[in-house]
Scaffold this motif. Structure first.
Motif, PDB file in Angstrom:
ATOM      1  N   LEU A  28      55.280   9.294  13.884  1.00  0.00           N
ATOM      2  CA  LEU A  28      54.674  10.282  12.991  1.00  0.00           C
ATOM      3  C   LEU A  28      55.488  10.453  11.710  1.00  0.00           C
ATOM      4  CD1 LEU A  28      53.616  13.018  15.577  1.00  0.00           C
ATOM      5  CD2 LEU A  28      52.138  11.349  14.424  1.00  0.00           C
ATOM      6  N   LEU A  29      56.796  10.417  11.833  1.00  0.00           N
ATOM      7  CA  LEU A  29      57.648  10.528  10.647  1.00  0.00           C
ATOM      8  C   LEU A  29      57.546   9.279   9.779  1.00  0.00           C
ATOM      9  CD1 LEU A  29      60.804  12.192  12.235  1.00  0.00           C
ATOM     10  CD2 LEU A  29      59.344  13.190  10.467  1.00  0.00           C
ATOM     11  N   ALA A  30      57.574   8.113  10.410  1.00  0.00           N
ATOM     12  CA  ALA A  30      57.522   6.858   9.658  1.00  0.00           C
ATOM     13  C   ALA A  30      56.201   6.703   8.913  1.00  0.00           C
ATOM     14  CB  ALA A  30      57.739   5.677  10.603  1.00  0.00           C
ATOM     15  N   GLU A  31      55.112   7.198   9.503  1.00  0.00           N
ATOM     16  CA  GLU A  31      53.795   7.073   8.879  1.00  0.00           C
ATOM     17  C   GLU A  31      53.473   8.224   7.937  1.00  0.00           C
ATOM     18  OE1 GLU A  31      51.066   6.641  12.092  1.00  0.00           O
ATOM     19  OE2 GLU A  31      51.817   4.653  12.678  1.00  0.00           O
ATOM     20  N   GLY A  32      54.376   9.183   7.818  1.00  0.00           N
ATOM     21  CA  GLY A  32      54.164  10.304   6.914  1.00  0.00           C
ATOM     22  C   GLY A  32      53.127  11.295   7.379  1.00  0.00           C
ATOM     23  N   VAL A  33      52.787  11.268   8.660  1.00  0.00           N
ATOM     24  CA  VAL A  33      51.740  12.142   9.179  1.00  0.00           C
ATOM     25  C   VAL A  33      52.139  13.609   9.067  1.00  0.00           C
ATOM     26  CG1 VAL A  33      50.403  12.772  11.234  1.00  0.00           C
ATOM     27  CG2 VAL A  33      50.872  10.360  10.727  1.00  0.00           C
ATOM     28  N   ILE A  34      53.411  13.894   9.307  1.00  0.00           N
ATOM     29  CA  ILE A  34      53.870  15.288   9.260  1.00  0.00           C
ATOM     30  C   ILE A  34      54.791  15.537   8.068  1.00  0.00           C
ATOM     31  CG2 ILE A  34      53.599  15.712  11.716  1.00  0.00           C
ATOM     32  CD1 ILE A  34      56.510  15.101  12.140  1.00  0.00           C
ATOM     33  N   GLY A  35      54.720  14.654   7.097  1.00  0.00           N
ATOM     34  CA  GLY A  35      55.500  14.854   5.878  1.00  0.00           C
ATOM     35  C   GLY A  35      56.933  14.378   6.019  1.00  0.00           C
ATOM     36  N   GLU A  36      57.711  14.668   4.993  1.00  0.00           N
ATOM     37  CA  GLU A  36      59.112  14.253   4.977  1.00  0.00           C
ATOM     38  C   GLU A  36      59.951  15.223   5.803  1.00  0.00           C
ATOM     39  OE1 GLU A  36      62.695  13.235   1.770  1.00  0.00           O
ATOM     40  OE2 GLU A  36      60.914  14.361   1.150  1.00  0.00           O
ATOM     41  N   MET A  37      60.831  14.686   6.622  1.00  0.00           N
ATOM     42  CA  MET A  37      61.680  15.527   7.440  1.00  0.00           C
ATOM     43  C   MET A  37      62.844  16.054   6.603  1.00  0.00           C
ATOM     44  SD  MET A  37      63.803  14.769  10.952  1.00  0.00           S
ATOM     45  CE  MET A  37      65.244  14.161  10.078  1.00  0.00           C
ATOM     46  N   VAL A  38      62.939  17.359   6.478  1.00  0.00           N
ATOM     47  CA  VAL A  38      64.066  17.969   5.760  1.00  0.00           C
ATOM     48  C   VAL A  38      64.866  18.889   6.679  1.00  0.00           C
ATOM     49  CG1 VAL A  38      62.978  17.823   3.501  1.00  0.00           C
ATOM     50  CG2 VAL A  38      62.580  19.846   4.923  1.00  0.00           C
ATOM     51  N   PHE A  39      64.297  19.246   7.828  1.00  0.00           N
ATOM     52  CA  PHE A  39      65.021  20.097   8.764  1.00  0.00           C
ATOM     53  C   PHE A  39      64.534  19.796  10.176  1.00  0.00           C
ATOM     54  CE2 PHE A  39      65.465  23.933  11.370  1.00  0.00           C
ATOM     55  CZ  PHE A  39      66.816  24.209  11.198  1.00  0.00           C
ATOM     56  N   ALA A  40      65.463  19.701  11.092  1.00  0.00           N
ATOM     57  CA  ALA A  40      65.114  19.486  12.499  1.00  0.00           C
ATOM     58  C   ALA A  40      66.063  20.299  13.358  1.00  0.00           C
ATOM     59  CB  ALA A  40      65.213  18.012  12.862  1.00  0.00           C
ATOM     60  N   GLN A  41      65.534  20.874  14.415  1.00  0.00           N
ATOM     61  CA  GLN A  41      66.359  21.647  15.338  1.00  0.00           C
ATOM     62  C   GLN A  41      66.138  21.140  16.746  1.00  0.00           C
ATOM     63  OE1 GLN A  41      66.545  25.940  14.898  1.00  0.00           O
ATOM     64  NE2 GLN A  41      66.568  26.209  17.112  1.00  0.00           N
ATOM     65  N   PHE A  42      67.224  20.833  17.423  1.00  0.00           N
ATOM     66  CA  PHE A  42      67.170  20.328  18.792  1.00  0.00           C
ATOM     67  C   PHE A  42      67.937  21.298  19.681  1.00  0.00           C
ATOM     68  CE2 PHE A  42      67.586  16.913  15.715  1.00  0.00           C
ATOM     69  CZ  PHE A  42      66.458  16.150  15.945  1.00  0.00           C
ATOM     70  N   THR A  43      67.328  21.699  20.753  1.00  0.00           N
ATOM     71  CA  THR A  43      67.977  22.613  21.690  1.00  0.00           C
ATOM     72  C   THR A  43      67.782  22.094  23.103  1.00  0.00           C
ATOM     73  OG1 THR A  43      67.530  24.506  20.248  1.00  0.00           O
ATOM     74  CG2 THR A  43      68.127  24.983  22.534  1.00  0.00           C
TER      75      THR A  43
END
Length: 235
Positions: A147-162
């Motif tokens: 999804l990130l590579a294809e731009g489906v959800i836009g450019e990743m500028v923030f991610a949170q992993f818990t």
């Protein structure tokens, strides 16, 4: 005649030696059964009787009483380094020098210089080295990368992993010894999240972590929590 031709076209099985007969070797061996005869496992342990038990249980071709014996055997094509991380680098280099392909369990190596040394040895040997990071192939991670590579959800500028898990180890488990494990519980289990964070596309340019004081209560004496922040190149 058709059956004969089919057998002639069948590829030779991969002759794989497990270096170490512990929990993860048992997990992998159980899954190998689904591949039929595509992979022929063998087992190496510092305890020959243990290697022989694994070979009997999982249909192994050979059993070895030392890792060096398995690595030196010309009948082996590839090895799985399935021992505590403190031994990973030496066994990976030894296997590459013997012309074997290598799968090394996560966390692969404690330091960046270890990775660079193994990469150089891999290139000299012309063999494949793969880190057994199973979370890379889980459907959630595969879909997120797509999804990130294809731009489906836009450019990743923030991610949170818990991740919150209570998987305490017994007192005699080698993971309780940081010199054997290469690090604390964050290094052992948190490596999955570190990998996912680094596989999403943008380059990580800065990492900052906070390790709280360690509780030594109970049989599992490791540091069991850590907060880590990554800064990506596209921020």
């Amino acid at each position: 005649r058709r059956a004969v031709r089919r057998r002639q076209r069948m590829p030779s099985p991969l002759r794989l030696a497990f270096l170490g007969c512990g929990f993860i070797t048992r997990v992998h061996s159980a899954h190998l059964r689904a591949l039929g005869t595509a992979i022929q496992p063998s087992y190496a342990s510092r305890d020959l009787a243990r290697a022989e038990r694994f070979a009997r249980e999982f249909g192994g071709t050979r059993a070895y009483g030392s890792y060096a014996e398995a690595v030196a055997d010309p009948a082996i094509d590839a090895v799985v380094v399935a021992v505590p991380p403190v031994f990973h680098k030496a066994l990976a280099l030894e296997a590459l020098a013997a012309g074997k392909h290598v799968l090394v369990e996560k966390p692969a190596f404690p330091t960046l210089s270890d990775y660079l040394d193994v990469i150089a040895a891999r290139d000299r040997a012309g063999r494949v080295v793969l880190v057994g990071e199973n979370d890379h192939y889980k459907p959630m991670a595969v879909m997120l990368r797509r999804l990130l590579a294809e731009g489906v959800i836009g450019e990743m500028v923030f991610a949170q992993f818990t991740t919150i898990a209570r998987r305490l180890k017994p007192a005699d488990d080698w993971r309780n010894d940081e010199s054997m494990a290469g690090g604390d519980a964050f290094f052992e289990e948190g490596i999955h999240w570190l990998h996912i964070a680094g596989s999403l596309g943008p380059t990580i340019v800065h990492v900052q972590g906070y390790r709280p004081s360690v509780s030594r209560e109970g049989p599992d004496r490791r540091a069991k929590t850590m907060t880590v922040a990554f800064r990506y190149a596209n921020e």
